[in-house]
Design an enzyme around this catalytic site. Structure first.
Site, mmCIF file in Angstrom:
data_model
loop_
_atom_site.group_PDB
_atom_site.id
_atom_site.type_symbol
_atom_site.label_atom_id
_atom_site.label_comp_id
_atom_site.label_asym_id
_atom_site.label_seq_id
_atom_site.Cartn_x
_atom_site.Cartn_y
_atom_site.Cartn_z
ATOM 1 N N CYS A 18 -3.338 -2.971 3.360
ATOM 2 C CA CYS A 18 -3.338 -4.386 4.386
ATOM 3 C C CYS A 18 -1.510 -3.779 5.322
ATOM 4 O O CYS A 18 -2.319 -2.942 6.594
ATOM 5 C CB CYS A 18 -1.867 -4.729 3.291
ATOM 6 S SG CYS A 18 -1.128 -6.604 3.836
ATOM 7 N N HIS A 63 -4.681 -6.054 -1.285
ATOM 8 C CA HIS A 63 -4.452 -5.465 -3.100
ATOM 9 C C HIS A 63 -4.325 -5.296 -4.522
ATOM 10 O O HIS A 63 -5.230 -6.549 -4.591
ATOM 11 C CB HIS A 63 -2.736 -5.808 -2.682
ATOM 12 C CG HIS A 63 -2.017 -6.842 -1.712
ATOM 13 N ND1 HIS A 63 -1.307 -5.401 -1.169
ATOM 14 C CD2 HIS A 63 -1.567 -6.804 -0.420
ATOM 15 C CE1 HIS A 63 -0.537 -5.170 0.360
ATOM 16 N NE2 HIS A 63 -1.161 -6.610 0.786
#
Length: 489
Positions: free
Chosen positions: A336, A432
């Protein structure tokens, strides 16, 4: 099955164990045949999760929903505050960003009537669908200066008519003063909701606290529902990053040493919980360049403020340590915000994170990122590096990353792609939870040349076992029959 009134677990302070105990009771009610669901009106955390319908809630409520055996939903956490710096936080309402506010604007400008109405509606919807609603408070319930603006503690408890249990952490000391003072400061109508006191994190022989139990009951007029011993063998995902810098600092031989770069605005650190439990791995968190230099694998994690954290790791020498490790063919990956940092540039034309319009990245991956006003929040299924096994993860980010040299890491099952694959030793992803998948972890560890044995680690089964262990721990040390009696309408 009897209909039970809501139950709420509140605290004398932050980090006393509310989230974990709430998760434990979600599992207990599920085991006993009820249909529980968690609820926390307002959460402040950088640790969040994507719901099945593509919205965002605090990770703690997603964990509690998992313990309850139900899909997570924004009604379980209608208000989420995600700090972007020391003064400002992003307000996420019903799973969608609703702008940035300073602490003063959020807490002091009004009494939160409109926001409280939204919170009540979320609770009401849950209470019609689930039995019982297992509520969690935030911080201390006796913050007098914020009482009129409270939307997450006793104000919502009164609306719900909840049976409230006060949790105190005896390990930090001062338990008598904190419990007595907390209850003494409550007005009569709120004090009447307190049905019991739970002493948490007790070390040693519990029999030594028997006199303490009697004294607390005499001082407060409230029964002590039980004393929970401190445990070392139950692993429930934590809500915040307190103590991460102290975890597992010393490296070990015989295992793969994985360094997670410790960022000031680090988000979704639960990405690494499965690695912490893998017997092949020694995982630690650090922003020390010397420690990074000796790691086998370096992971750049997510960040709520990519640009500010990128500046910080440049200033403290961490960035150079990462690029040098990459040049030496050490394994370096980014997730991310960490993926964004590994690129050539991060641009912020709309001022999403602050006044800086653009900043060079680490230059490891040939990608550029433009931060956007719209947030992507989606659960994903995917194939990692063209492998057949279907993996699971989720996206939560504000930004679009592009490249002139497409080389996707993951193939999403909806036909799209994710991330950038530079080599087996270097890649980035927006997903994630990617390291919860044993396919990904085994491949990553193999790149170090230290691990030849592939061991499947079923993280989902592991978590289920932990919820059951937590429920057993609570049943053994709390008066569960008294709790049920308090919940009977």
């Amino acid at each position: 099955m009897k209909h039970l009134r809501p139950v709420m677990f509140v605290g004398t302070a932050s980090d006393v164990g509310k989230s974990v105990i709430t998760a434990g009771f979600c599992r207990i009610f599920k085991q006993d045949g009820y249909t529980p669901a968690p609820f926390k009106a307002q959460n402040m955390s950088l640790n969040s999760y994507a719901t099945p319908d593509g919205l965002e809630i605090g990770r703690a409520q997603a964990v509690q929903a998992e313990a309850a055996g139900v899909p997570c939903h924004t009604d379980m956490n209608p208000v989420l505050l995600k700090p972007t710096n020391d003064q400002t936080a992003q307000l996420v309402l019903h799973g969608k960003p609703a702008g940035n506010q300073s602490a003063w604007e959020y807490f002091m400008e009004d009494d939160k009537r409109a926001l409280f109405e939204e919170v009540k509606q979320s609770f009401n919807r849950l209470s019609h669908q689930y039995n019982p609603v297992v509520m969690e408070g935030a911080g201390s319930i006796s913050e007098l200066n914020l009482r009129q603006k409270d939307i997450t503690n006793m104000r919502i408890a009164l609306h719900a008519g909840a049976a409230v249990y006060l949790i105190a952490d005896i390990d930090r000391g001062g338990v008598f003063g904190s419990v007595y003072g907390t209850i003494a400061l409550l007005p009569p109508e709120e004090k009447a909701l307190i049905k019991g006191i739970i002493i948490n994190k007790f070390r040693g022989d519990i029999r030594l606290f028997e006199d303490g139990r009697k004294l607390l009951e005499s001082l407060t007029g409230v029964p002590v529902t039980g004393v929970l011993p401190y445990y070392h063998d139950i692993y429930i995902e934590e809500e915040d990053t307190l103590g991460l810098s102290l975890k597992h600092k010393r490296q070990t031989t015989g295992r793969v040493n994985i360094a997670v770069v410790l960022l000031r605005h680090m988000s979704n650190f639960t990405d690494f919980h499965a690695l912490e439990k893998d017997e092949r791995v020694h995982l630690f968190y650090t922003d020390n360049p010397a420690e990074l230099a000796t790691a086998d694998i370096i992971i750049l994690p997510g960040s709520k403020n990519t640009i500010e954290d990128l500046i910080a790791i440049r200033n403290n020498g961490t960035a150079r340590a990462i690029t040098e490790a990459h040049k030496r063919n050490k394994v370096v990956i980014g997730i991310c915000g960490g993926y964004q940092m590994m690129g050539e540039q991060v641009a912020d034309p709309f001022g999403v994170e602050g006044p800086m319009a653009s900043i060079p990245g680490l230059g490891i991956l040939p990608v550029t990122t433009v931060l956007t006003r719209e947030k992507t929040t989606q659960q994903r299924t995917f194939r990692y590096r063209h492998q057949e096994k279907i993996c699971e993860g989720y996206e939560i980010h504000m930004g679009e990353t592009s490249t002139q040299k497409p080389s996707p890491l993951n193939e999403l099952t909806n036909g799209a792609s994710d991330g950038y694959f530079l080599s087996p030793q270097c890649w980035g992803t927006y997903l994630h939870g990617i390291l919860d998948n044993d396919t990904v972890v085994s491949d990553l560890l193999a790149q170090c040349g230290k691990v030849s044995v592939v061991k499947d680690f079923d993280y989902r089964s592991f978590k289920e076992a932990q919820y059951n262990k937590l429920a057993t721990h609570i049943r053994e040390h709390l008066d569960i029959s008294a709790v049920y009696k308090a919940l009977e309408l």
